[in-house]
Each structure stands twice: as C-alpha cells, then as structure tokens.
Design an enzyme around this catalytic site. Sequence first.
Site, PDB file in Angstrom:
ATOM      1  N   ARG A   1      -0.067   4.469   3.128  1.00 29.13           N
ATOM      2  CA  ARG A   1      -0.019   4.267   4.419  1.00 29.13           C
ATOM      3  C   ARG A   1       0.291   5.345   5.257  1.00 29.13           C
ATOM      4  O   ARG A   1       0.156   5.330   6.526  1.00 29.13           O
ATOM      5  CB  ARG A   1       1.079   3.095   4.555  1.00 29.13           C
TER       6      ARG A   1
ATOM      7  N   CYS B   1       0.791  -1.130  -0.105  1.00 29.81           N
ATOM      8  CA  CYS B   1      -0.148  -0.082  -0.036  1.00 29.81           C
ATOM      9  C   CYS B   1       0.845   1.262  -0.086  1.00 29.81           C
ATOM     10  O   CYS B   1       1.717   1.546   0.952  1.00 29.81           O
ATOM     11  CB  CYS B   1      -1.094   0.043   1.112  1.00 29.81           C
TER      12      CYS B   1
END
Length: 358
Positions: A64, A61
Amino acid sequence: MDADDAREFLELFYTETRPDTPFEQRLREAYDEITATGTYTHTLDELRFGARVAWRNSARCIGRLYWQGLRIRDRRGVSVPAEVAAECTEHLRAATRDGKLRSTITVFAPDRPGRPGPRIHNEQLIRYAGHRNADGAVHGDPRYAEFTERVASMGWRGPNPPGRFDLLPLMISNGDARPELFELPRDAVLEVPLRHPEYGWFSDLRLRWHAVPAISNMPLLIGGVRYPAAPFNGWYLNTEIGARNLADADRYDQLPVIAERMGLDTSSRRTLWPDRALVELVRAVQYSFDAAGVRMADHHTESERFLAHVANEERAGRPCPTDWSWVVPPMSGGLTGVFHRYYDDPDPHARPAFLPPT
Ligand code: ARG
C-alpha cells in the site's frame, strides 16, 4: 442509495484534496442528482481519489505504500460484455508495458437503480485452468477446477491436449444476464518461464507464471456508488508465486518434486526438506522475473516499504487497518519487520473499499 454515504465520501474528498468546486455546491449537485435519478456521478478526480483510498483501506495488502500511484482508466460508459472484454485486454497491455508494470484500475459502469453494471466472474483477469481427470486429479491449477468446469459447460474447449498453464477465458455478464466467454489474446498476457540460477534441471520442470496479478471480482464501493466491475492490478511479490501458487499442496504442489531433484532426504519433514525446496523455488521465481525484466517485489524490501507506509499514515493522523496474517509473508516471516508488531484491526466498514466478491 443512501445520500449520507455520498456526503461522507465527499467530506473525505474535500478534507484530503483541494477541489475547485466549493464543497456546498458539489454536495448540492450530488443530492439533486440522487433525488432525480437515484444515484449520482463521480467526477474523474473523485473516482481517482475513491479508487486510491479503497486501495489504502485494503487491510490485506502489503503493497500500500504506492496507493497514490494508482492509474485510472475511466470506462464508466462501457457495460456490453464484448466491450468489457476488449477493455480488459487493453488494461493488461497498459499495465504490463513489457515488464515495467504499473498499478492500474479500469472502472466500468456502476450499478444504477434497476440497471446493474457489468460483472467479471473470473477471480483474476489472468488465471490458469485446472482440468479435472476421471480419477479426480487436477491437471493445472486446482484452485480453478470448478471455474474450469463451469466454462467448459458453457462451451469452452481450451488447448488440446490440456496443459498445466492454459489461460482461462474471461466470463463476463451485463448485470444478471447470462455470462459470455471471451478468449484473452495471447500477446496481451506476458508470462515468465521459470529457471534457477544454479540448478540446470529446474527449467525441465516447465514451470511458468504470468507477470500481472489483476483482481477482477471485487466490487469497488465509493460514496454509496457500487462499481461491480473494476479490475485492478499491482505487481507480484516473489512469495505469492513461489511460496503459495506453486508450493501449496492444494495448488501446484511442487515442493516434493523439487526436493527430489535436489536429492534431499524426504523421509521426514524434520530434515526440513520442504523448507529447503521452498527457498530454491522462490529463488527461481525471483531470478526468472528479474532476468526477464518483469517487475517483482521481494518480501524483505516490501516489508520495509509497508512499515514506511504505516509510519506515513500515522503522520497523516490516519489509522492503517491491517490483517497481520495477510501482510506477513508465507516464508521467513520472522525475518521481516512486518512480523514483529501489531496493527490497527481491519475495519470491514472502512470506505471507499474493494468489497469481498459476491
Ligand atoms: N496472490 C494472488 C496471486 O498469486 C495475487 C493477489 C494480488 N497480488 C498483488 N501483488 N497485487 O495470484
């Protein structure tokens, strides 16, 4: 369950936060509950912290930086499929807010000894059907052709005639019981029709996408407790839709269509017609979401924010396991800072975590 997993998590929780209950007391409570029932119950603060750290540990990801902003909907008392479906709908409404998207997770009942929690079989809460024709071609999203066949075999009919952006129903089961289907109410699903800031013909392509990406098939593992249904959402990054979902040859495959409308020379890829069409597609996605007031990130900004996150983690004395091939955007990689460095290797044993779908 392994009591050591509980201890390890509680140690982390007490290292990073200042709970009221003394550590030794909380640990004893958890151990006693595990001895008596085979599992233990997280406090709401533990659950919230656990879900946020699971996000922080998600090596793929790029978003974050915002991990501490994740909002929790505690629905651990819910495991009946119809109620799970209704709560998923409420999740979408609470997360969408007319375009002012908020990162949200709804946590349903955990697995308990001899009693598994509910399960959402969809990869995301909102996805488009892929209708396979007799000739094998897929109308809609080819990624979900198999899932579409499965729900069809369970009795789902979908709109007639089938479209390219038909909302799939939720497929939910209580533990290992037979899954049931639930239609999402249309008004819980915000969508953005796509147009281009300069090319009037672009809207004739009748492309659209949903506002909220909500992953629903990754179990959440916190301190040895597994929550099989814990759908979570963030907001989109322009390239996810423009440079993947609508562009990939095995998805909506729109680049040849767009290049043709642009009048590009498609006789050879050496003219860079796919690249040129790609830029205009991503532009249209960004422009349309912005014009509709739907929160969406761009890859340049998100790259900077992610590097700020990596720096934050370093200052906090933590590693930031990262999968380079996932955080580098699928277009213009070298124009973004995230491209130009290495990261700590992803750690499949990092906990808490969102686990790969089973
Ligand atoms: N790439 C996925 C999709 O296009 C969504 C993954 C999660 N994305 C996010 N921005 N939280 O549907």
